[in-house]
Enzyme design. Sequence first.
Site, short mmCIF file in Angstrom:
data_model
loop_
_atom_site.label_atom_id
_atom_site.label_comp_id
_atom_site.label_asym_id
_atom_site.label_seq_id
_atom_site.Cartn_x
_atom_site.Cartn_y
_atom_site.Cartn_z
N ASP A 111 17.72 21.72 -6.48
CA ASP A 111 17.13 20.88 -5.44
C ASP A 111 18.02 19.68 -5.13
O ASP A 111 18.86 19.28 -5.94
CB ASP A 111 15.73 20.42 -5.83
CG ASP A 111 15.70 19.62 -7.13
OD1 ASP A 111 16.41 19.99 -8.07
OD2 ASP A 111 14.96 18.61 -7.20
N GLU B 142 14.32 19.05 -10.25
CA GLU B 142 14.87 18.02 -11.13
C GLU B 142 14.73 16.64 -10.51
O GLU B 142 14.44 15.66 -11.20
CB GLU B 142 16.35 18.32 -11.42
CG GLU B 142 16.98 17.42 -12.49
CD GLU B 142 17.59 16.14 -11.95
OE1 GLU B 142 17.98 15.27 -12.75
OE2 GLU B 142 17.66 15.98 -10.70
#
Length: 399
Positions: free
Chosen positions: A76, A138
Amino acid sequence: MPKQNLSPIESIRWLIGFDTTSFKSNLELIHSIADYLKGIGVDSTLVHNDEKTKANLIARIGPAKPGGIVLSGHSDVVPIEGQVWDTDPFTLAERDGKVYGRGTSDMKSFIALTLALVPDFLARTLNVPIYLAFSYDEEVGCLGAPRLLDKLLSSEPKPLLAVIGEPTEMKVVNTHREVRSYITHITGKSAHSSMPALGVNAIAHAAQCIGFLKELAAELSQQNTTNEFDPQNPHYTTINVGQIHGGTATNIISEHCQFHWDCRSLPEENPEDVPNRLKAFVETNILPSMKTGVGANDPQVSVVTELHHRVPPLIPQNGSPAEEIILALTGQNQCFSAPYATEAGQFQESGIPSVVCGPGSAAQAHQPNEFIELSEVDACVAFLHKVADWASEHPTSSR
């Protein structure tokens, strides 16, 4: 699906092309990686979130034996909203020895380079496995890594070490602070703004709490010590209030307010100290005021702080194979600390010795016109070749 033999830059271009901002799904990227790996003979496993909208990916290259190395990164990226970019953030642009795009530094380049090197890994006779472990979410609290680790440790022989490829300019990082994120909820009583005695203003009391945290942050900053990795890397516990929400209208005394904040504490400090000090301040200075008059007998009038999420610290470990081996492979003789938190603390907490080491600079992370130097790409490729060399030898020979 991309072609089977990707150059490092082609691989980075491939992954940058997916908009995997944390509030969106990462499945298109993950499925593309899985298809690419399958096309060159590598099976992978996906580990989804509850909603099946996101997934981690785990793949093993080499024998199913203990003692392998994990190469890990998050898929991400942070949002581009509110930022002014000179080029399309999701189309790789190259100029002046740099490549630009969202995630080039943080941290799709590391993932892309490991994927570009998979054919080289496959061409070796590996004595221990190389694992690829790519996570989701994350950037919003390291939410995907726990499921990734549960699956990895339950389905594969235990690895010897893990490398989390966050941007460190290829320095070896063996310590970072713990992060705890909190939400403080203040509940008062609404009333017409012309009659303040009939209400309890939640926003006003939230402001007092925030003011206390600001003063506490200033106090803690006086405990700063020299940090050799980065002069801007605070070597003390930091506090940040990042969001606040409350109120209904300017002529209504606010009944509800909440603010989101985080505390980043040094590994040697008690992470409960700051929330405990806020609690003591609230009990001594806030609740007595809120619980007078109309709020005296109202159980709803309150201040409650809840832990939203926790990212464990990365702690130096004497004799850690992660530190010893990665220092040897990078040709360095010391480890450093990082100002940010990573999934390395979660790997370490699960029993896998870990370090952070990857291409790019954290100074570029989360910025418009994010970039990575081509020299950093070359350095990471050289490092990954050395990882393959190490995995092709008896692992104890590198310790």
